[in-house]
Write a protein that holds these residues in place. Structure first.
Motif, PDB file in Angstrom:
ATOM      1  N   ASP A  91     -91.535  20.683   4.652  1.00  0.00           N
ATOM      2  CA  ASP A  91     -91.759  21.575   5.793  1.00  0.00           C
ATOM      3  C   ASP A  91     -92.159  22.958   5.308  1.00  0.00           C
ATOM      4  O   ASP A  91     -93.030  23.619   5.881  1.00  0.00           O
ATOM      5  CB  ASP A  91     -90.505  21.681   6.665  1.00  0.00           C
ATOM      6  CG  ASP A  91     -90.307  20.413   7.485  1.00  0.00           C
ATOM      7  OD1 ASP A  91     -91.268  19.611   7.535  1.00  0.00           O
ATOM      8  OD2 ASP A  91     -89.207  20.228   8.030  1.00  0.00           O
ATOM      9  N   ASP A  92     -91.463  23.364   4.239  1.00  0.00           N
ATOM     10  CA  ASP A  92     -91.784  24.650   3.603  1.00  0.00           C
ATOM     11  C   ASP A  92     -93.246  24.705   3.224  1.00  0.00           C
ATOM     12  O   ASP A  92     -93.950  25.667   3.492  1.00  0.00           O
ATOM     13  CB  ASP A  92     -90.984  24.778   2.301  1.00  0.00           C
ATOM     14  CG  ASP A  92     -89.757  25.627   2.514  1.00  0.00           C
ATOM     15  OD1 ASP A  92     -89.538  26.031   3.655  1.00  0.00           O
ATOM     16  OD2 ASP A  92     -89.046  25.861   1.532  1.00  0.00           O
ATOM     17  N   LYS A  93     -93.678  23.643   2.561  1.00  0.00           N
ATOM     18  CA  LYS A  93     -95.069  23.592   2.089  1.00  0.00           C
ATOM     19  C   LYS A  93     -96.036  23.671   3.264  1.00  0.00           C
ATOM     20  O   LYS A  93     -96.974  24.464   3.266  1.00  0.00           O
ATOM     21  CB  LYS A  93     -95.322  22.299   1.300  1.00  0.00           C
ATOM     22  CG  LYS A  93     -96.706  22.271   0.687  1.00  0.00           C
ATOM     23  CD  LYS A  93     -97.120  20.901   0.230  1.00  0.00           C
ATOM     24  CE  LYS A  93     -97.778  20.143   1.345  1.00  0.00           C
ATOM     25  NZ  LYS A  93     -98.414  18.894   0.910  1.00  0.00           N
ATOM     26  N   LYS A  94     -95.736  22.884   4.299  1.00  0.00           N
ATOM     27  CA  LYS A  94     -96.618  22.885   5.477  1.00  0.00           C
ATOM     28  C   LYS A  94     -96.714  24.290   6.062  1.00  0.00           C
ATOM     29  O   LYS A  94     -97.786  24.731   6.481  1.00  0.00           O
ATOM     30  CB  LYS A  94     -96.086  21.905   6.533  1.00  0.00           C
ATOM     31  CG  LYS A  94     -96.435  20.464   6.212  1.00  0.00           C
ATOM     32  CD  LYS A  94     -95.956  19.546   7.329  1.00  0.00           C
ATOM     33  CE  LYS A  94     -96.012  18.097   6.861  1.00  0.00           C
ATOM     34  NZ  LYS A  94     -95.019  17.255   7.510  1.00  0.00           N
ATOM     35  N   GLY A  95     -95.552  24.981   6.096  1.00  0.00           N
ATOM     36  CA  GLY A  95     -95.527  26.349   6.638  1.00  0.00           C
ATOM     37  C   GLY A  95     -96.441  27.280   5.853  1.00  0.00           C
ATOM     38  O   GLY A  95     -97.230  28.033   6.436  1.00  0.00           O
ATOM     39  N   VAL A  96     -96.355  27.207   4.534  1.00  0.00           N
ATOM     40  CA  VAL A  96     -97.188  28.093   3.704  1.00  0.00           C
ATOM     41  C   VAL A  96     -98.660  27.726   3.847  1.00  0.00           C
ATOM     42  O   VAL A  96     -99.524  28.603   3.983  1.00  0.00           O
ATOM     43  CB  VAL A  96     -96.758  28.015   2.209  1.00  0.00           C
ATOM     44  CG1 VAL A  96     -97.658  28.865   1.341  1.00  0.00           C
ATOM     45  CG2 VAL A  96     -95.317  28.464   2.048  1.00  0.00           C
ATOM     46  N   VAL A  97     -98.943  26.430   3.854  1.00  0.00           N
ATOM     47  CA  VAL A  97    -100.334  25.991   4.000  1.00  0.00           C
ATOM     48  C   VAL A  97    -100.908  26.521   5.318  1.00  0.00           C
ATOM     49  O   VAL A  97    -102.020  27.047   5.362  1.00  0.00           O
ATOM     50  CB  VAL A  97    -100.432  24.444   3.938  1.00  0.00           C
ATOM     51  CG1 VAL A  97    -101.822  23.963   4.349  1.00  0.00           C
ATOM     52  CG2 VAL A  97    -100.090  23.954   2.540  1.00  0.00           C
ATOM     53  N   LYS A  98    -100.103  26.415   6.369  1.00  0.00           N
ATOM     54  CA  LYS A  98    -100.558  26.894   7.675  1.00  0.00           C
ATOM     55  C   LYS A  98    -100.863  28.399   7.612  1.00  0.00           C
ATOM     56  O   LYS A  98    -101.899  28.852   8.110  1.00  0.00           O
ATOM     57  CB  LYS A  98     -99.497  26.585   8.735  1.00  0.00           C
ATOM     58  CG  LYS A  98     -99.949  26.822  10.148  1.00  0.00           C
ATOM     59  CD  LYS A  98     -98.932  26.281  11.139  1.00  0.00           C
ATOM     60  CE  LYS A  98     -99.313  26.524  12.589  1.00  0.00           C
ATOM     61  NZ  LYS A  98     -99.808  27.831  12.912  1.00  0.00           N
ATOM     62  N   LEU A  99     -99.948  29.140   6.995  1.00  0.00           N
ATOM     63  CA  LEU A  99    -100.155  30.587   6.889  1.00  0.00           C
ATOM     64  C   LEU A  99    -101.477  30.896   6.178  1.00  0.00           C
ATOM     65  O   LEU A  99    -102.234  31.768   6.582  1.00  0.00           O
ATOM     66  CB  LEU A  99     -99.015  31.229   6.081  1.00  0.00           C
ATOM     67  CG  LEU A  99     -97.659  31.351   6.767  1.00  0.00           C
ATOM     68  CD1 LEU A  99     -96.609  31.823   5.786  1.00  0.00           C
ATOM     69  CD2 LEU A  99     -97.739  32.322   7.933  1.00  0.00           C
ATOM     70  N   LEU A 100    -101.744  30.140   5.125  1.00  0.00           N
ATOM     71  CA  LEU A 100    -102.972  30.402   4.360  1.00  0.00           C
ATOM     72  C   LEU A 100    -104.220  30.040   5.161  1.00  0.00           C
ATOM     73  O   LEU A 100    -105.195  30.782   5.191  1.00  0.00           O
ATOM     74  CB  LEU A 100    -102.967  29.611   3.047  1.00  0.00           C
ATOM     75  CG  LEU A 100    -101.941  30.022   1.989  1.00  0.00           C
ATOM     76  CD1 LEU A 100    -102.023  29.101   0.781  1.00  0.00           C
ATOM     77  CD2 LEU A 100    -102.170  31.463   1.546  1.00  0.00           C
TER      78      LEU A 100
END
Ligand SMILES: Nc1ncnc2c1ncn2[C@@H]1O[C@H](COP(=O)(O)OP(=O)(O)O)[C@@H](O)[C@H]1O
Ligand SMILES: [Mg+2]
Length: 278
Positions: A108-117
């Motif tokens: 979920d963390d990864k998805k969050g960062v990817v989304k931000l980028l």
């Protein structure tokens, strides 16, 4: 260990105390008659006897230290400061994820960062995302997960991973970024891009021009791994302005820091800055 330490608690005065006492005694003696001073050389206050006694005492202290160090080594204790310094000097990270390692709880963390980028793709200003937290919490791993994400790979035209570790040297970082950017060029363009004296140059202006040339208007993702708090001034004054002047809309820097990085994250904002704490 206990027996040796008990040895330190001997009722005899410590060498430091003996030195202090001797210094006071000699001070008090100043002004005394010459005959008493001469007598002092042959009595128990003789400086020669004092030196002899003290050298024996100090030898005893050194032997005790040696014993303690040997015991410490037997217990496997090390000087943690030295160990940290050693790690700091040889550590180098890369962008590859070890496929055989099972990673827990970071999806979920990864998805969050990817989304931000990805959400920032139309922004013209550079986006900086520092990830900070204590060593060993998984910052490098998370950066790798994001860096290797399929959408991220597809979205950014140029991806660069540079491990700063113990070398926050602007010239070295610029050269490394230029080399990695050249490596990403089509085969027929690489030779031409490598020409010129820039790689031997310590001239920041020349390197900046080369950086602009090789990055062009690309949407790039730059990961600076292992950036330490102490480097804030160099980042603010030198590297930030150079990196923020290149690339096209949506470019991002995913910065990572190690321990004590809370202030770093606050202070390292450029344009749209996002922060993540592990
Ligand atoms: N989500 C995770 N699941 C399992 N192991 C992990 C996870 N994140 C990190 N690790 C492991 O923990 C260790 C330290 O991670 P690392 O990313 O190097 O930490 P940091 O960069 O914060 O010092 C590595 O061996 C890594 O494989
Ligand atoms: Mg790390």
């Amino acid at each position: 260990m206990a027996t040796s330490r008990a040895g330190w608690r001997s009722s005899r005065p410590s060498p430091t105390r003996t030195f202090q006492y001797e210094a006071l005694r000699r001070k008090a003696q100043i002004g005394d008659s010459t005959s008493r001073k001469v007598l002092g050389y042959v009595t128990h206050h003789s400086p020669l006897l004092f030196r002899f006694a003290m050298s024996r005492k100090l030898k005893g202290v050194l032997n005790k230290i040696k014993e303690l160090v040997e015991e410490m080594n037997t217990f496997g204790l090390e000087n943690s400061v030295n160990r940290m310094e050693q790690q700091h000097t040889w550590r180098q990270t890369h962008s590859k994820l070890d496929e055989s390692t099972e990673l827990f709880g970071r999806d979920d963390d990864k998805k969050g960062v990817v989304k931000l980028l990805l959400d920032q793709q139309n922004q013209r200003r550079v986006q900086v995302l520092p990830i900070f937290g204590m060593g060993g919490l998984g910052k490098t791993t998370r950066a790798k997960m994001v860096y290797n994400d399929r959408e991220v790979q597809h979205h950014f035209q140029l991806k660069i991973w540079h491990c700063v570790a113990d070398n926050f040297d602007v010239i070295a970082i610029l050269k490394s970024i230029i080399e990695l950017a050249i490596d990403d060029l089509p085969e027929n363009e690489k030779a031409l891009a490598r020409k010129g004296g820039w790689c031997m140059s310590g001239n920041i202006e020349l390197l900046q021009k080369k950086l602009e040339e090789v990055i062009g208007r690309k949407r790039f993702l730059l990961v600076l791994d292992d950036v330490w708090n102490e480097e804030k001034r160099t980042w603010d004054d030198e590297l930030k302005p150079l990196l923020c002047s290149v690339g096209g809309p949506g470019r991002s820097q995913l910065q990572k820091t190690t321990t004590f990085a809370a202030r770093f994250a606050e202070n390292y904002q450029v344009g749209n800055s996002l922060q993540k704490t592990l």
